[in-house]
Write an enzyme that holds these catalytic residues in place. Sequence first.
Site, mmCIF file in Angstrom:
data_model
loop_
_atom_site.group_PDB
_atom_site.id
_atom_site.type_symbol
_atom_site.label_atom_id
_atom_site.label_comp_id
_atom_site.label_asym_id
_atom_site.label_seq_id
_atom_site.Cartn_x
_atom_site.Cartn_y
_atom_site.Cartn_z
ATOM 1 N N SER A 1 0.704 -1.116 0.087
ATOM 2 C CA SER A 1 -0.082 -0.087 -0.014
ATOM 3 C C SER A 1 0.714 1.093 0.051
ATOM 4 O O SER A 1 1.487 1.414 -0.749
ATOM 5 C CB SER A 1 -1.031 0.223 1.092
ATOM 6 O OG SER A 1 -1.859 0.957 1.155
ATOM 7 N N HIS A 2 0.591 1.919 1.262
ATOM 8 C CA HIS A 2 1.440 3.300 1.012
ATOM 9 C C HIS A 2 2.678 3.227 1.826
ATOM 10 O O HIS A 2 3.430 4.303 1.806
ATOM 11 C CB HIS A 2 0.460 4.222 1.837
ATOM 12 C CG HIS A 2 0.037 3.580 3.258
ATOM 13 N ND1 HIS A 2 -0.963 2.832 3.306
ATOM 14 C CD2 HIS A 2 0.561 3.878 4.508
ATOM 15 C CE1 HIS A 2 -0.953 2.342 4.496
ATOM 16 N NE2 HIS A 2 0.058 2.912 5.388
ATOM 17 N N ASP B 1 -2.622 6.560 -3.252
ATOM 18 C CA ASP B 1 -1.472 5.963 -2.582
ATOM 19 C C ASP B 1 -0.818 4.862 -3.494
ATOM 20 O O ASP B 1 -1.237 4.753 -4.858
ATOM 21 C CB ASP B 1 -1.925 5.189 -1.307
ATOM 22 C CG ASP B 1 -2.752 3.915 -1.300
ATOM 23 O OD1 ASP B 1 -3.404 3.911 -2.346
ATOM 24 O OD2 ASP B 1 -2.608 3.330 -0.466
ATOM 25 N N ASP C 1 -0.960 1.523 -3.865
ATOM 26 C CA ASP C 1 -1.860 0.726 -4.777
ATOM 27 C C ASP C 1 -3.197 1.226 -5.307
ATOM 28 O O ASP C 1 -4.007 0.226 -5.525
ATOM 29 C CB ASP C 1 -2.044 -0.828 -3.880
ATOM 30 C CG ASP C 1 -2.728 -0.351 -2.565
ATOM 31 O OD1 ASP C 1 -2.686 0.665 -2.039
ATOM 32 O OD2 ASP C 1 -3.328 -1.372 -2.134
ATOM 33 N N ASP D 1 -5.832 2.446 -3.775
ATOM 34 C CA ASP D 1 -7.172 2.508 -2.886
ATOM 35 C C ASP D 1 -7.370 3.584 -2.183
ATOM 36 O O ASP D 1 -8.465 3.594 -1.688
ATOM 37 C CB ASP D 1 -7.232 1.213 -2.127
ATOM 38 C CG ASP D 1 -5.978 0.910 -1.035
ATOM 39 O OD1 ASP D 1 -5.041 1.627 -1.167
ATOM 40 O OD2 ASP D 1 -6.141 -0.240 -0.431
ATOM 41 N N ARG D 2 -6.405 4.449 -1.751
ATOM 42 C CA ARG D 2 -6.563 5.765 -0.976
ATOM 43 C C ARG D 2 -6.897 6.839 -1.685
ATOM 44 O O ARG D 2 -6.267 7.043 -2.925
ATOM 45 C CB ARG D 2 -5.346 5.973 0.010
ATOM 46 C CG ARG D 2 -5.169 4.765 1.122
ATOM 47 C CD ARG D 2 -4.250 5.151 1.984
ATOM 48 N NE ARG D 2 -4.143 4.038 3.047
ATOM 49 C CZ ARG D 2 -3.528 4.214 4.010
ATOM 50 N NH1 ARG D 2 -3.037 5.300 4.737
ATOM 51 N NH2 ARG D 2 -3.567 3.365 5.122
ATOM 52 N N LYS E 1 -11.636 -0.265 -1.036
ATOM 53 C CA LYS E 1 -11.564 0.939 -1.237
ATOM 54 C C LYS E 1 -11.027 1.404 -2.508
ATOM 55 O O LYS E 1 -10.225 0.801 -3.087
ATOM 56 C CB LYS E 1 -10.995 1.682 0.063
ATOM 57 C CG LYS E 1 -9.445 1.566 0.242
ATOM 58 C CD LYS E 1 -9.095 2.182 1.693
ATOM 59 C CE LYS E 1 -7.570 1.837 1.964
ATOM 60 N NZ LYS E 1 -7.608 0.681 2.965
HETATM 61 C C1 G1P Z 1 -4.424 1.513 8.082
HETATM 62 C C2 G1P Z 1 -5.420 2.248 8.342
HETATM 63 C C3 G1P Z 1 -6.651 1.622 8.167
HETATM 64 C C4 G1P Z 1 -6.355 0.901 6.549
HETATM 65 C C5 G1P Z 1 -5.115 -0.063 6.468
HETATM 66 C C6 G1P Z 1 -5.040 -0.468 5.083
HETATM 67 O O1 G1P Z 1 -4.277 0.214 8.999
HETATM 68 O O2 G1P Z 1 -5.391 2.981 9.555
HETATM 69 O O3 G1P Z 1 -7.789 2.209 7.905
HETATM 70 O O4 G1P Z 1 -7.516 0.106 6.134
HETATM 71 O O5 G1P Z 1 -4.121 0.950 6.774
HETATM 72 O O6 G1P Z 1 -4.908 0.518 4.158
HETATM 73 P P1 G1P Z 1 -3.449 0.551 10.510
HETATM 74 O O7 G1P Z 1 -1.851 0.817 10.165
HETATM 75 O O8 G1P Z 1 -4.200 1.677 11.138
HETATM 76 O O9 G1P Z 1 -3.782 -0.805 11.017
HETATM 77 ZN ZN ZN Z 2 -3.458 1.206 -0.388
#
Ligand code: G1P
Ligand code: ZN
Length: 543
Positions: free
Chosen positions: A113-114, A277, A279, A281-282, A376
């Site tokens: 992801s990010h 982000d 991948d 989804d954000r 998302k």
């Molecule tokens: C974080 C975000 C959560 C999201 C997840 C994946 O998780 O807070 O809302 O679904 O990334 O993108 P966390 O690191 O808080 O467990």
């Molecule tokens: Zn992501």
Amino acid sequence: MFIKTVSSNPFQDQRPGTSGLRKRVKVFQEKNYLENYIQAIFDSLSGVTGKTLVLGGDGRYFNEIAIQKIIKMALANGFGRIMVAKDGILSTPAASCVIRKYKAFGGIILSASHNPGGEEGDFGIKYNISNGGPAPESLTEAIYLRSKTISSYKIADIPDIDLSVLGEIRFGDLVVEVFDGINDYVDLMKTLFNFSDLRKLFASDFKMRYDAMNAVTGPYAHRIFEEELGAKEGTVINWKPLPDFGGKHPDPNLTYAKDLVDYMFSEGAADFGAASDGDGDRNMILGNHFYVNPSDSLAVICANYKAVKGYSSGILGIARSMPTSQAANKVADFLGIDCYETPTGWKFFGNLMDGNKVTICGEESFGTGSNHVREKDGLWAILFWLNIIANTKKSVSEIVKDHWIKFGRNYYSRHDYENIDTDVANALMDHIREQFSSLGGKEFGEYMVSTADDFNYIDSIDGSETSKQGIRIIFTNGSRIIYRLSGTGTKGSTLRIYIEKYESEISKQSQDTQVALSDLIKIADDIGEIIKRTGMKQPTVIT
Ligand code: G1P
Ligand code: ZN
């Protein structure tokens, strides 16, 4: 096709977090680390013989190496068709779309992801089920248990697949199909949004900047905004996916998307700014000199559903993760629909969407989406906002301020303390838990605690229970302080503190967020002893 069985020793640390298994690239490069985890996934599934598996990733370092291994392992484990995205590029929402459209058995998305990419960065593996959504906890736990005892994996002895060429490669009855990872997603967006209205918007003097942050959404955004909707060349920046994301942290927030934020707050900025982000989804939404809090974004999207063709007949319900602000509840009350509160992580929305309880879901962490897929979806949210702008002819800030006038404003901020010692983080949480029995009725200035507890969740569809999903301190006036430890980090622990205060008086709705929340921020420290215990005077990231 010759299938090899390779013996291997299990690893004890392959427990998936909030969103799949995430580790440093270096960890995934250890001998058999990736193979063991993939085999643990396949061993935890039943009935895959002859079925389709969708495969792709966000283009980060190690993406292609992993894809080649997974293709061979999936064939060896009985899948009949592997649909792998061209160049391995497939955003998380596009993967969800493709799994659903082609009725695949499931999909593997390679992404952290990010989290930062590159050789020194992170890598990750997510398994999605046939509804297109993240594997539920029952499955991720089964995968973890299997990974702890695994003793071998299976792999087909075939050459690497050329991922740059579209088409099918056959191995007897088995097929590897390299498909275009962009087309199906763009087609889906066309069924939901009024592309003709958006073309008119971009033909006017409306100006947008989209920062793809050198990550996966670049090719999707370039195609949608510049090629399909006629936005000016250069609207989409940093749009070529890079293995290290150009050294950037592909997280669309005020800290990591600073270039875009600075531009949107500068002289001559565009009318609309957005970013996604790693991948895809954000999303982050910005107006000219205006930042939209993600919790507000969810509420605004829900309140304006009629502006978008795919939703104009009505929305079934809304769901938000527990730490997300209660702004969406106000909209749900107004619309006369339910607003569900789930633990953090998109996987908890899947059952509600499958059960036709909700249409639109959101998380404070820059995640918004709907039942068009089961993830998302960053570009979806951006297109939704553009449709609202095209429909209302208002600016971003006018849309949000009008929303506050109608529904009240939920001042909201998240403070992250990153990379703190795990023992310190756990002790801090336990210290708050020890106060549960004495906090009820306690006053902090004008705030009185009504509830202090751990958030436990029972899924209304399948009855599954999930406990300790964040500590809630709820005040009698509806304000909240939530403490949670992140489940996605790869270094130490990250403490997240979510602070929320509701303001119905219009004259008090234009304060600076941190100023408006300053009393609660202080109370959060009084209860959690954050500065004292972490030694950190301020959060690492404020959103
Ligand atoms: C974080 C975000 C959560 C999201 C997840 C994946 O998780 O807070 O809302 O679904 O990334 O993108 P966390 O690191 O808080 O467990
Ligand atoms: Zn992501």
